[in-house]
Design a protein around this motif. Structure first.
Motif, short mmCIF file in Angstrom:
data_model
loop_
_atom_site.label_atom_id
_atom_site.label_comp_id
_atom_site.label_asym_id
_atom_site.label_seq_id
_atom_site.Cartn_x
_atom_site.Cartn_y
_atom_site.Cartn_z
N PHE A 9 -24.06 -16.54 -35.66
CA PHE A 9 -24.75 -15.37 -36.17
C PHE A 9 -26.24 -15.64 -36.21
N ILE A 10 -27.02 -14.57 -36.16
CA ILE A 10 -28.47 -14.67 -36.27
C ILE A 10 -28.86 -13.89 -37.52
N SER A 12 -32.44 -9.27 -28.07
CA SER A 12 -32.25 -7.83 -27.93
C SER A 12 -30.86 -7.52 -28.47
N LEU A 13 -30.65 -6.25 -28.80
CA LEU A 13 -29.34 -5.82 -29.30
C LEU A 13 -28.62 -5.01 -28.25
N GLU A 14 -27.30 -5.19 -28.18
CA GLU A 14 -26.46 -4.44 -27.25
C GLU A 14 -25.27 -3.90 -28.03
N ALA A 15 -24.87 -2.69 -27.71
CA ALA A 15 -23.71 -2.09 -28.38
C ALA A 15 -22.46 -2.89 -28.07
N SER A 16 -21.59 -3.02 -29.05
CA SER A 16 -20.32 -3.72 -28.87
C SER A 16 -19.29 -3.11 -29.82
N PHE A 17 -18.10 -3.67 -29.82
CA PHE A 17 -17.04 -3.20 -30.70
C PHE A 17 -16.53 -4.37 -31.52
N ASN A 43 -12.63 -3.03 -36.62
CA ASN A 43 -12.22 -1.82 -35.92
C ASN A 43 -13.30 -0.74 -35.95
N CYS A 44 -14.53 -1.15 -35.57
CA CYS A 44 -15.64 -0.18 -35.55
C CYS A 44 -16.70 -0.61 -34.53
N ASP A 45 -17.55 0.35 -34.17
CA ASP A 45 -18.67 0.05 -33.29
C ASP A 45 -19.63 -0.89 -33.99
N SER A 46 -20.30 -1.73 -33.21
CA SER A 46 -21.20 -2.72 -33.77
C SER A 46 -22.29 -3.03 -32.75
N VAL A 47 -23.05 -4.08 -33.00
CA VAL A 47 -24.04 -4.58 -32.05
C VAL A 47 -23.90 -6.09 -31.97
N GLU A 48 -24.38 -6.65 -30.87
CA GLU A 48 -24.43 -8.11 -30.73
C GLU A 48 -25.74 -8.50 -30.08
N PHE A 64 -24.09 -10.79 -34.79
CA PHE A 64 -23.14 -11.60 -34.03
C PHE A 64 -23.75 -11.97 -32.69
N VAL A 65 -23.51 -13.22 -32.24
CA VAL A 65 -23.95 -13.66 -30.91
C VAL A 65 -22.90 -14.59 -30.32
#
Length: 68
Positions: free
Chosen positions: A13-14, A44-49, A54-59, A24-25
């Motif tokens: 994690f960062i 940079s941030l990228e959309a993830s799940f 059980n939800c949308d997130s970023v990594e 999350f990384v």
């Protein structure tokens, strides 16, 4: 800064400098010179799940060590 980097895990994690929620990384997105706890990085941030929640997130992606 990089936190929660454990030898038996494929992720870390960062902790953002602004004190927000940890990001999350995946280790494959974390260069070798950044794979140490407390290393200051930019990213940079990228959309993830988040399957666990059980939800949308970023990594974090495109992670680089901050050159002081």
């Amino acid at each position: 800064k990089v936190t929660q980097l454990l030898p038996d895990r494929k992720f870390a994690f960062i902790k953002p400098a602004d004190g927000g929620a940890s990001i999350f990384v995946k280790l494959r997105n974390l260069p070798k010179d950044c794979q140490t706890n407390d290393v200051m990085v930019e990213y940079s941030l990228e959309a993830s799940f988040d399957a666990k929640k059980n939800c949308d997130s970023v990594e974090a992606v495109m992670v680089q060590k901050i050159k002081l």
